[in-house]
Design a protein around this motif. Structure first.
Motif, short mmCIF file in Angstrom:
data_model
loop_
_atom_site.label_atom_id
_atom_site.label_comp_id
_atom_site.label_asym_id
_atom_site.label_seq_id
_atom_site.Cartn_x
_atom_site.Cartn_y
_atom_site.Cartn_z
N ASP A 1 23.56 34.24 -17.04
CA ASP A 1 22.44 34.43 -17.97
C ASP A 1 22.49 33.45 -19.15
OD1 ASP A 1 21.42 36.45 -16.34
OD2 ASP A 1 22.63 37.98 -17.33
N GLY A 2 22.77 32.18 -18.83
CA GLY A 2 22.72 31.12 -19.83
C GLY A 2 24.00 30.86 -20.60
N LYS A 3 25.03 31.69 -20.40
CA LYS A 3 26.29 31.51 -21.13
C LYS A 3 27.38 31.07 -20.16
CE LYS A 3 25.66 34.79 -24.90
NZ LYS A 3 24.31 35.15 -24.83
N ALA A 4 28.18 30.08 -20.58
CA ALA A 4 29.31 29.63 -19.77
C ALA A 4 30.37 30.73 -19.79
CB ALA A 4 29.89 28.34 -20.33
N VAL A 5 30.73 31.23 -18.59
CA VAL A 5 31.68 32.33 -18.50
C VAL A 5 32.99 31.95 -17.79
CG1 VAL A 5 29.95 34.15 -18.68
CG2 VAL A 5 30.55 33.24 -16.43
N ASP A 6 33.00 30.80 -17.12
CA ASP A 6 34.22 30.36 -16.44
C ASP A 6 34.14 28.86 -16.21
OD1 ASP A 6 36.69 30.43 -15.21
OD2 ASP A 6 36.08 31.69 -13.53
N GLN A 7 35.31 28.24 -16.09
CA GLN A 7 35.37 26.79 -15.88
C GLN A 7 36.56 26.47 -14.99
OE1 GLN A 7 35.11 24.66 -19.54
NE2 GLN A 7 35.28 22.67 -18.58
N ILE A 8 36.33 25.57 -14.04
CA ILE A 8 37.38 25.13 -13.11
C ILE A 8 37.40 23.61 -13.16
CG2 ILE A 8 38.20 25.12 -10.74
CD1 ILE A 8 36.36 27.62 -10.29
N THR A 9 38.54 23.04 -13.47
CA THR A 9 38.67 21.59 -13.54
C THR A 9 39.53 21.10 -12.39
OG1 THR A 9 38.48 21.69 -15.94
CG2 THR A 9 39.32 19.66 -15.02
N GLY A 10 39.07 20.03 -11.74
CA GLY A 10 39.82 19.43 -10.64
C GLY A 10 39.45 20.04 -9.31
N PHE A 11 40.01 19.47 -8.25
CA PHE A 11 39.75 19.97 -6.91
C PHE A 11 40.55 21.24 -6.69
CE2 PHE A 11 40.56 20.43 -2.43
CZ PHE A 11 39.30 20.22 -1.88
N VAL A 12 39.86 22.29 -6.26
CA VAL A 12 40.52 23.57 -5.97
C VAL A 12 40.05 24.04 -4.60
CG1 VAL A 12 40.84 24.27 -8.37
CG2 VAL A 12 38.73 24.87 -7.18
N PRO A 13 40.84 24.91 -3.95
CA PRO A 13 40.43 25.40 -2.63
C PRO A 13 39.21 26.33 -2.71
CG PRO A 13 42.62 26.25 -3.25
CD PRO A 13 42.16 25.36 -4.35
N GLU A 14 38.52 26.42 -1.61
CA GLU A 14 37.30 27.23 -1.53
C GLU A 14 37.52 28.66 -1.98
OE1 GLU A 14 34.26 28.89 1.92
OE2 GLU A 14 35.35 27.04 2.29
N ASN A 15 38.62 29.28 -1.55
CA ASN A 15 38.84 30.70 -1.87
C ASN A 15 38.95 30.94 -3.37
OD1 ASN A 15 41.42 29.46 -1.87
ND2 ASN A 15 42.41 31.43 -1.52
N GLU A 16 39.47 30.00 -4.13
CA GLU A 16 39.56 30.19 -5.58
C GLU A 16 38.16 30.21 -6.20
OE1 GLU A 16 41.40 28.28 -9.65
OE2 GLU A 16 42.35 27.77 -7.75
N ILE A 17 37.29 29.32 -5.76
CA ILE A 17 35.93 29.28 -6.29
C ILE A 17 35.19 30.56 -5.91
CG2 ILE A 17 33.72 28.05 -6.21
CD1 ILE A 17 35.42 25.50 -5.49
N VAL A 18 35.32 30.97 -4.65
CA VAL A 18 34.66 32.19 -4.17
C VAL A 18 35.15 33.41 -4.95
CG1 VAL A 18 34.43 33.76 -2.19
CG2 VAL A 18 34.15 31.29 -1.88
N ASN A 19 36.46 33.52 -5.16
CA ASN A 19 37.02 34.66 -5.90
C ASN A 19 36.46 34.73 -7.32
OD1 ASN A 19 38.53 35.46 -3.70
ND2 ASN A 19 40.42 34.49 -4.41
N ARG A 20 36.36 33.58 -7.98
CA ARG A 20 35.85 33.57 -9.35
C ARG A 20 34.37 33.96 -9.39
NH1 ARG A 20 38.66 29.28 -13.24
NH2 ARG A 20 40.69 29.16 -12.26
N LEU A 21 33.62 33.48 -8.42
CA LEU A 21 32.20 33.84 -8.36
C LEU A 21 32.02 35.33 -8.05
CD1 LEU A 21 30.78 30.74 -6.48
CD2 LEU A 21 30.32 31.38 -8.86
#
Length: 101
Positions: free
Chosen positions: A77-97
């Protein structure tokens, strides 16, 4: 994934969960991450996925303190709530989402 420009950015992140991939055409890890994000975007249809080229939209990158790429910023809803820097595996991105759904 649609590439945003500075004029579209604020409207696109205003509602819901949006992942923005800050990248550059010359960035090797960015090129490696692109197909991973494409795959996730096909599975997680409740999240919007976009890209921002840091070379052409440096104002947006500066606003969010992006100094290293690839850099994923997740907005809710317009606010930055998480940030990932660099290449990370798919499961980490999915878990955060998934933690934001």
């Amino acid at each position: 994934m649609k590439i945003l420009n500075s004029n579209e950015f604020d409207d696109v992140i205003a509602n819901g969960i949006v992942l923005v991939d800050f990248y550059a055409d010359w960035c090797g890890p960015c090129k490696m991450l692109a197909p991973v994000l494409e795959g996730i975007s096909e599975k997680m249809t409740q999240v919007e996925f976009y890209k921002i080229n840091v070379d052409t939209s440096s104002d947006i990158a500066s606003r969010y303190g992006v100094q290293a790429i690839p850099n994923l910023i997740i907005f809710k809803d317009g606010k930055a709530v998480d940030q990932i820097t660099g290449f990370v595996p798919e499961n980490e991105i999915v878990n955060r989402l998934e933690s934001l759904l």
